[in-house]
Design a protein around this motif. Structure first.
Motif, PDB file in Angstrom:
ATOM      1  N   THR A  50       0.852  -1.204   0.000  1.00  0.00           N
ATOM      2  CA  THR A  50       0.000   0.000   0.000  1.00  0.00           C
ATOM      3  C   THR A  50       0.881   1.245   0.000  1.00  0.00           C
ATOM      4  O   THR A  50       0.399   2.328   0.158  1.00  0.00           O
ATOM      5  N   GLY A  51       2.164   1.014  -0.114  1.00  0.00           N
ATOM      6  CA  GLY A  51       3.054   2.164   0.033  1.00  0.00           C
ATOM      7  C   GLY A  51       3.489   2.724  -1.300  1.00  0.00           C
ATOM      8  O   GLY A  51       2.946   2.381  -2.331  1.00  0.00           O
ATOM      9  N   LEU A  74       2.361  -5.799   8.062  1.00  0.00           N
ATOM     10  CA  LEU A  74       1.137  -5.086   7.707  1.00  0.00           C
ATOM     11  C   LEU A  74       0.559  -5.755   6.463  1.00  0.00           C
ATOM     12  O   LEU A  74       1.253  -6.499   5.782  1.00  0.00           O
ATOM     13  N   ASP A 104      -4.354  -0.640   7.399  1.00  0.00           N
ATOM     14  CA  ASP A 104      -4.950   0.698   7.267  1.00  0.00           C
ATOM     15  C   ASP A 104      -6.468   0.622   7.400  1.00  0.00           C
ATOM     16  O   ASP A 104      -7.195   0.644   6.418  1.00  0.00           O
ATOM     17  N   PHE A 148      -3.458   1.796  11.166  1.00  0.00           N
ATOM     18  CA  PHE A 148      -2.673   3.008  10.868  1.00  0.00           C
ATOM     19  C   PHE A 148      -3.664   4.161  10.728  1.00  0.00           C
ATOM     20  O   PHE A 148      -3.810   4.758   9.689  1.00  0.00           O
ATOM     21  N   ARG A 162      -5.048  13.798   0.110  1.00  0.00           N
ATOM     22  CA  ARG A 162      -5.256  13.108   1.394  1.00  0.00           C
ATOM     23  C   ARG A 162      -6.151  13.920   2.339  1.00  0.00           C
ATOM     24  O   ARG A 162      -6.415  13.491   3.456  1.00  0.00           O
ATOM     25  N   LYS A 201      -1.436   9.659  12.568  1.00  0.00           N
ATOM     26  CA  LYS A 201      -0.525   9.900  11.455  1.00  0.00           C
ATOM     27  C   LYS A 201      -0.996  11.108  10.673  1.00  0.00           C
ATOM     28  O   LYS A 201      -2.141  11.549  10.843  1.00  0.00           O
ATOM     29  N   HIS A 202      -0.098  11.733   9.851  1.00  0.00           N
ATOM     30  CA  HIS A 202       1.305  11.409   9.613  1.00  0.00           C
ATOM     31  C   HIS A 202       2.112  12.513  10.289  1.00  0.00           C
ATOM     32  O   HIS A 202       1.950  13.689   9.937  1.00  0.00           O
ATOM     33  N   MET A 245       2.782   7.564  13.478  1.00  0.00           N
ATOM     34  CA  MET A 245       3.518   7.266  12.252  1.00  0.00           C
ATOM     35  C   MET A 245       4.228   8.517  11.781  1.00  0.00           C
ATOM     36  O   MET A 245       3.605   9.570  11.634  1.00  0.00           O
ATOM     37  N   PHE A 248       6.173  11.397   5.566  1.00  0.00           N
ATOM     38  CA  PHE A 248       7.136  11.408   4.464  1.00  0.00           C
ATOM     39  C   PHE A 248       7.853  12.750   4.347  1.00  0.00           C
ATOM     40  O   PHE A 248       8.996  12.822   3.909  1.00  0.00           O
ATOM     41  N   ASP A 280       6.627   5.865   8.020  1.00  0.00           N
ATOM     42  CA  ASP A 280       5.714   5.568   6.933  1.00  0.00           C
ATOM     43  C   ASP A 280       6.462   4.653   5.966  1.00  0.00           C
ATOM     44  O   ASP A 280       7.651   4.379   6.121  1.00  0.00           O
ATOM     45  N   TRP A 281       5.758   4.181   4.957  1.00  0.00           N
ATOM     46  CA  TRP A 281       6.296   3.184   4.033  1.00  0.00           C
ATOM     47  C   TRP A 281       7.612   3.678   3.415  1.00  0.00           C
ATOM     48  O   TRP A 281       7.622   4.618   2.617  1.00  0.00           O
ATOM     49  N   MET A 312       9.190   0.692   8.519  1.00  0.00           N
ATOM     50  CA  MET A 312       8.259   0.049   7.614  1.00  0.00           C
ATOM     51  C   MET A 312       8.879  -0.030   6.227  1.00  0.00           C
ATOM     52  O   MET A 312       9.094   0.999   5.572  1.00  0.00           O
ATOM     53  N   TRP A 421      -8.731   4.429   0.385  1.00  0.00           N
ATOM     54  CA  TRP A 421      -8.354   3.597   1.553  1.00  0.00           C
ATOM     55  C   TRP A 421      -9.519   2.746   2.031  1.00  0.00           C
ATOM     56  O   TRP A 421      -9.736   2.576   3.228  1.00  0.00           O
ATOM     57  N   GLU A 488      -4.041   8.943  -1.205  1.00  0.00           N
ATOM     58  CA  GLU A 488      -2.591   9.096  -1.337  1.00  0.00           C
ATOM     59  C   GLU A 488      -2.162   9.212  -2.791  1.00  0.00           C
ATOM     60  O   GLU A 488      -2.581   8.433  -3.638  1.00  0.00           O
TER      61      GLU A 488
HETATM   62  C1  GLC Z   1       1.197   4.530   2.871  1.00  0.00           C
HETATM   63  C2  GLC Z   1       0.596   5.715   3.592  1.00  0.00           C
HETATM   64  C3  GLC Z   1       0.291   5.466   5.044  1.00  0.00           C
HETATM   65  C4  GLC Z   1      -0.086   4.002   5.241  1.00  0.00           C
HETATM   66  C5  GLC Z   1       1.148   3.174   4.938  1.00  0.00           C
HETATM   67  C6  GLC Z   1       0.873   1.670   5.060  1.00  0.00           C
HETATM   68  O1  GLC Z   1       2.207   4.967   2.016  1.00  0.00           O
HETATM   69  O2  GLC Z   1       1.305   6.944   3.531  1.00  0.00           O
HETATM   70  O3  GLC Z   1      -0.767   6.354   5.427  1.00  0.00           O
HETATM   71  O4  GLC Z   1      -0.503   3.785   6.572  1.00  0.00           O
HETATM   72  O5  GLC Z   1       1.674   3.435   3.646  1.00  0.00           O
HETATM   73  O6  GLC Z   1      -0.080   1.285   4.127  1.00  0.00           O
END
Ligand code: GLC
Length: 734
Positions: A50-51, A74, A104, A148, A162, A201-202, A245, A248, A280-281, A312, A421, A488
């Motif tokens: 998901t990153g 995750l 998430d 998250f 976002r 977050k974030h 979290m 970025f 974050d990722w 992560m 999401w 995102e």
């Molecule tokens: C994503 C998002 C973050 C999310 C994470 C894990 O890039 O920025 O909000 O929780 O990666 O999925």
């Protein structure tokens, strides 16, 4: 004396529990090798990614888990999958430390609730907490320990995709929503098997990205950072959030994942946060493209020393920390402290007592898509709807309406109402507007034409749309964005309706029938033509699986809309940033004076102001009074305002209270939301709504950055939005 004894007893019990927990943590820690400790700081995505920035499809990590190199996964979902991975960790590794599973769960797990920006429109913290509670019940039954969420980033720029994930532009509303979600997710006891750890977050300032472009540079004064962007995080920490979290973005040149001032000095030294921080990722790895680290080893050194406990998906910690400890660049104590923070959460979750307590297939089956969670989703979706226009009180519609033509690219979309999401959300579960209206009326009464796509330029469907409009007594025009236009990495350079939707609206309105527009979108839209030419306008955001039922409930009056906008709607993208709690400047915009702060081609006012929302009832405000006209710096005063429902329907009104500090050692916003009450009023009923102004409401970061109240002249405002208000002055004396 009796009370003191009870308090002392409570304190001593809590203290001894903490001591015994610390002792258990230290006992586990003392048996771990350095490799195993570093493994606890490493998080991988186990099922899907998901990153961003990493095109590595997550593979299988079983062997790494066996070797004690993974502390968390995750994106592993379901009691069966999580049980399988947990078994490897607690039965096949040497240290046998349970994994913590994160996901998430931003607005639902399997059952998708309204997007957070929609839920913020309820201004109902109890409803939002209940929504988070249900989300946690369903997610925990599927093996999830940790969400998250809540995303608590303040957003003043709707181009930023976002904005949909947060609670809008205001720090006070955002702080209340943050706390409500933390309480909802975590419940009263993390050791219960239906509660999950929250992750605010974030952290921090992510929503301040220049140009509203995701991941972009953030540069703002410390005063704005603390007074606007940090407030909801502090609220989440005070509500007991177990994790945060790191974001970025950089702030003033320092990326959050290397920001010791943020992650240690503010978060731990000032706020006394005792949970853990996850990156974050790949945000640790991204210190390299930021230009803050020359390589992954330096990125790991910066991250762990700044206060990022868990890495992560960047592989920085697992690859480099052992060498960094051996070379003295990272202390053993730093590693131990990060491991302790993570173990503390695992202990509080009860995972050491029973690592499989969340992996119960029977409970997963019982709790997933339960009728209770579906009805909770419908309830909060109805509360999330904002009525923006209702000329001639055309709404609510009567079921004897005759023929309804439902037109538009979002009218029967099964996927878009899920919003960004939506995680495990299933478009098959979505009730569309067409389906919801059909459940209120007979099938013969409902005509439907899509008319056009959301983003494409084809007008081939216009003729059929106009044809059903001509046959109808009323038109429901469902327009907006796709779910993949916010969230995102979905920043927009424009805020108008995409594709040819506005042209569709022109063609349909030309048919001469009453037109009710329903917007589905993940951000404020600049739609002045729609506002001018519709008979009624509803902001429906993305309401999740019960979208169509909630919209139909409002359209036909079984729900009286009570939502209020948590964000300003601009007239044009050219006005951005445009928010209600702005500064006055030395030349506030004045259409009568050219040399003032304004555009010569557009007025300064928004399309709809922050806090705006209509009802089928009519609310009138009067008699805003204060019990005294001045207070001391440690005193208080009570404001009261009469609110009357002069309409014919019972309804709820969000009575809002704002203050303005007229003169300060630094300039102050023209308005700041400091309180609100959602009151229910029967037709003809009047209620006196009170608001007690305390020193905390008046504090700010003064010229020397102390957080304090200053004496002087103030104004109090009360009303149903940030524009249409009554006002009364008051004074604060030494
Ligand atoms: C994503 C998002 C973050 C999310 C994470 C894990 O890039 O920025 O909000 O929780 O990666 O999925």
């Amino acid at each position: 004396m009796h009370k003191i004894c009870i308090l002392l007893l409570i304190y001593s019990i809590a203290w001894s529990q903490q001591r015994s927990l610390d002792a258990r943590i230290d006992s586990v820690l003392s048996k771990m090798t350095l490799d195993e400790k570093i493994g606890q700081l490493n998080q991988y995505s186990g099922g899907f990614f998901t990153g961003v920035n990493k095109n590595r499809l997550s593979g299988s990590y079983e062997q790494l888990i066996r070797e004690g190199k993974v502390g968390s996964l995750l994106n592993v979902f379901g009691s069966e999958q999580t049980r399988k991975m947990q078994r490897i960790a607690v039965e096949q590794s040497r240290a046998k430390i349970p994994l913590i599973f994160g996901l998430d769960v931003i607005h639902g797990c399997k059952t998708t609730f309204p997007v957070p920006l929609a839920e913020a429109s309820t201004w109902d913290t109890a409803a939002v907490a209940l929504s988070a509670r249900w989300q946690a019940i369903e997610a925990s039954s599927a093996g999830i320990h940790w969400t998250f969420g809540p995303m608590v980033d303040i957003a003043r720029d709707p181009r930023w995709g976002r904005i949909v994930e947060g609670s809008g532009e205001d720090p006070y509303l955002g702080s209340l929503m943050a706390a409500a979600r933390v309480r909802g997710y975590q419940g009263g006891d993390l050791a219960a098997n239906n509660t999950i750890v929250a992750c605010a977050k974030h952290f921090a300032g992510y929503g301040g990205a220049e140009g509203g472009r995701d991941y972009n540079t953030v540069d703002m004064s410390e005063r704005t950072f603390r007074e606007v962007y940090l407030k909801p995080f502090k609220s989440a920490v005070d509500a007991g959030a177990g994790t945060l979290m790191a974001s970025f973005n950089e702030i003033g040149g320092v990326p959050s994942s290397a920001n010791h001032q943020l992650l240690t000095r503010i978060l731990r030294d000032e706020w006394k946060f005792d949970g853990f921080v996850v990156s974050d990722w790949n945000s640790v790895g991204e210190l390299i493209p930021h230009g803050a680290a020359k390589d992954l080893a330096q990125a790991a050194e910066l991250g762990i020393n700044a206060g990022v406990d868990m890495d992560m998906e960047s592989d920085a910690y697992i690859a480099s920390l052992k060498n960094l400890v051996n070379s003295g660049k990272v202390s053993q104590n730093t590693i131990d402290e990060s491991v302790r923070r993570i173990l503390r959460i695992k202990f509080r979750l009860g995972l050491f007592e029973d690592p499989y307590k969340y992996c119960d297939a029977a409970r997963e089956k019982a709790q997933t898509r339960s009728k209770e969670i579906i009805s909770a989703a419908r309830m909060i979706a109805g509360k999330s709807i904002v009525l923006l226009k209702n000329d001639g009180e055309i709404l609510p519609l009567k079921k004897s309406i005759g023929t309804v033509a439902i037109i538009g690219p979002l009218a029967n979309s099964k996927r878009d109402p899920l919003g960004a999401w939506a995680q495990q959300g299933d478009s098959g579960d979505v009730v569309t507007v067409v389906e919801g209206v059909r459940q209120k009326l007979s099938a013969a009464q409902v005509l439907y034409e899509q008319g056009c796509g959301i983003t494409d330029s084809s007008k081939n469907g216009f003729a059929a749309a106009v044809a059903v409009a001509k046959k109808a007594d009323v038109v429901l025009l469902v327009l907006g964005e796709s779910l993949a236009m916010s969230g995102e990495a979905y920043s927009r350079s424009r805020l108008d309706l995409p594709g040819v939707q506005e042209e569709l609206a022109e063609a349909v309105c030309a048919a001469g029938k009453p037109v009710i527009v329903i917007l589905m979108n993940g951000r404020p839209l600049a739609v002045p033509w729609i506002v001018e030419h519709s008979n009624a306008l509803i902001e429906a955001w993305f309401l999740g699986v019960q979208s169509g039922n909630a919209v139909a409930d409002v359209l036909f009056g079984s729900v009286n809309p009570s939502g209020k906008l948590p964000v300003t709607f601009p007239r044009s993208v050219g006005q951005i940033p445009l928010y209600y709690n702005n500064k006055n400047t030395g030349r506030p915009g004045d259409p009568r004076n050219h040399y003032t702060s304004a555009y010569f081609d557009l007025e300064n006012t928004p399309l709809f102001p922050f806090g705006f929302g209509l009802s089928y009832s009519k609310f009138e405000y009067s008699h805003l009074t204060l019990n005294v006209s001045s207070m001391t710096m440690d005193g208080s005063l009570t404001a009261s305002v009469d609110v009357r429902n002069s309409g014919t329907r019972a309804g709820e009104e969000v009575v809002q209270f704002y203050i303005r500090d007229l003169v300060g050692s630094v300039t102050r916003p023209v308005k700041e939301l400091k309180g609100f009450s959602k009151v229910a009023l029967r037709p003809g009923e009047t209620k006196k709504v009170e608001f007690v102004i305390m020193p905390e409401h008046l504090k700010f970061y003064t010229l020397d950055m102390t957080y304090a109240i200053e004496p002087g002249e103030f104004m109090l405002f009360a009303g149903g939005n940030s524009r249409d208000v009554l006002e009364v002055p008051f004074t604060v004396t030494q």
